[in-house]
Write an enzyme that holds these catalytic residues in place. Structure first.
Site, PDB file in Angstrom:
ATOM      1  N   GLU A  88     -18.091  38.908  77.900  1.00  0.00           N
ATOM      2  CA  GLU A  88     -17.874  37.497  78.199  1.00  0.00           C
ATOM      3  C   GLU A  88     -16.619  37.297  79.044  1.00  0.00           C
ATOM      4  OE1 GLU A  88     -19.984  35.320  77.895  1.00  0.00           O
ATOM      5  OE2 GLU A  88     -21.370  36.130  76.429  1.00  0.00           O
TER       6      GLU A  88
ATOM      7  N   ASP B  70     -20.966  26.447  79.601  1.00  0.00           N
ATOM      8  CA  ASP B  70     -20.452  27.066  80.811  1.00  0.00           C
ATOM      9  C   ASP B  70     -20.974  26.259  81.999  1.00  0.00           C
ATOM     10  OD1 ASP B  70     -23.098  27.710  81.019  1.00  0.00           O
ATOM     11  OD2 ASP B  70     -22.722  29.700  81.839  1.00  0.00           O
TER      12      ASP B  70
ATOM     13  N   TYR C  73     -15.115  28.228  76.498  1.00  0.00           N
ATOM     14  CA  TYR C  73     -16.414  28.866  76.686  1.00  0.00           C
ATOM     15  C   TYR C  73     -16.509  30.174  75.892  1.00  0.00           C
ATOM     16  CZ  TYR C  73     -19.909  32.005  78.269  1.00  0.00           C
ATOM     17  OH  TYR C  73     -20.926  32.924  78.249  1.00  0.00           O
TER      18      TYR C  73
END
Length: 289
Positions: free
Chosen positions: A36, A137, A119
């Site tokens: 991520e 996002d 996020y």
DNA sequence: AAATCGTGGCG
DNA sequence: TCGCCAAGATT
């Protein structure tokens, strides 16, 4: 329209969702956190090989925490925004020191980790631990803007508003909520794209507010395009390139060769020193040991 | 709140 | 060609 056609969306994902390596069963929270962070502002295709290489070398937070910053910066390669690499190492230190080496489940504890923002914290809580939390996002914002609000672009982000908007769309069931977030992101990445949306292939086309309105153009403020050529960012990249490629050390003259404007060059180098991406050792400069 | 921070590929 | 954009975070 206050909802998305979740069944259509999930069935679409089952058909055409990409088998990304971090989506498989048995992928741990640390691996997901890693991908991520690497994916922030970075196309997924570039992330995969670096993600694999990092995990091969540093399987968990304990190993990364013990790594030298110089190695971390080199292994980051050309993913861009190299401060993320340093923050990832700091994040590993925090996980080891504050959480006994395990990635926390709680969004607020995740948010406190270096390099982890709204996020990423929710992406880890949701994708790694199956928590029912909104994950917002740029893809999600765009899909909601079009399919629900009927406008072409999401407009300026507002964490509070965006989270509330997605929370209102999130299925009640935890597992469906996770599947929903994965699928909306994928839809934004593959179909409901920024430039040339492929509405013909969209599972939400029958219920999309934007399509129903005839795909009106965006009349709000234009997203400001970040220039790159000639900016400090470019110069920083060129300077770091020299240190990454060699043995990690370079003479001032080697750095001076990458950019003609001395003022800007010095400013860029100073900012790299300030970020801890470069250190000065006597007459030379090097990646931080 | 707005600016800053890399890099490469695609239309 | 070149502007636009890509799983944001930080200050």
């Amino acid at each position: 329209m206050t909802s998305l056609d979740t069944p259509a969306l999930l069935s679409w994902f089952d058909r055409v969702g990409r088998p990304l390596p971090w989506r498989g069963d048995g992928v741990g929270a640390w691996e997901i956190l890693l991908c991520e962070v690497m994916s922030q502002q970075t196309p997924v295709a570039r992330v995969e090989p670096v993600w694999r290489a990092w995990l091969d070398r540093w399987p968990g937070p304990a190993e990364l925490a013990a790594a030298a910053p110089a190695d971390v910066i080199r292994m980051w390669g050309k993913l861009g925004y190299p401060r993320r690499a340093l923050r990832l190492r700091e994040c590993a230190l925090a996980v080891v020191d504050l959480h006994d080496g395990r990635v926390p489940h709680d969004v607020d504890q995740l948010l406190a980790l270096p390099g982890v923002g709204d996020y990423t914290a929710r992406a880890v809580a949701c994708f790694a631990y199956g928590r029912r939390v909104p994950v917002v996002d740029t893809n999600v914002r765009r899909v909601v803007a079009r399919a629900v609000r009927g406008v072409a672009e999401a407009g300026p982000p507002s964490t509070r508003r965006d989270l509330a908007a997605v929370e209102a769309l999130l299925p009640d069931d935890r597992e469906r909520a996770v599947a929903f977030s994965v699928a909306v992101m994928e839809l934004g990445a593959l179909v409901c794209t920024a430039r040339a949306p492929r509405c013909d292939d969209c599972p939400l086309a029958p219920t999309c507010a934007w399509l129903a309105a005839g795909r009106p153009e965006w009349d709000g403020p234009r997203r400001k395009v970040q220039t790159f050529a000639g900016t400090d960012r470019q110069v920083r990249g060129l300077l770091l390139d020299v240190l990454r490629d060699g043995d990690g050390t370079a003479a001032r003259s080697a750095l001076d060769a990458v950019w003609p404007d001395a003022t800007q060059r010095d400013r860029a180098l100073d900012s790299l020193l300030g970020d801890g991406l470069v250190v000065r050792v006597g007459e030379h400069y090097s990646l931080p040991a």
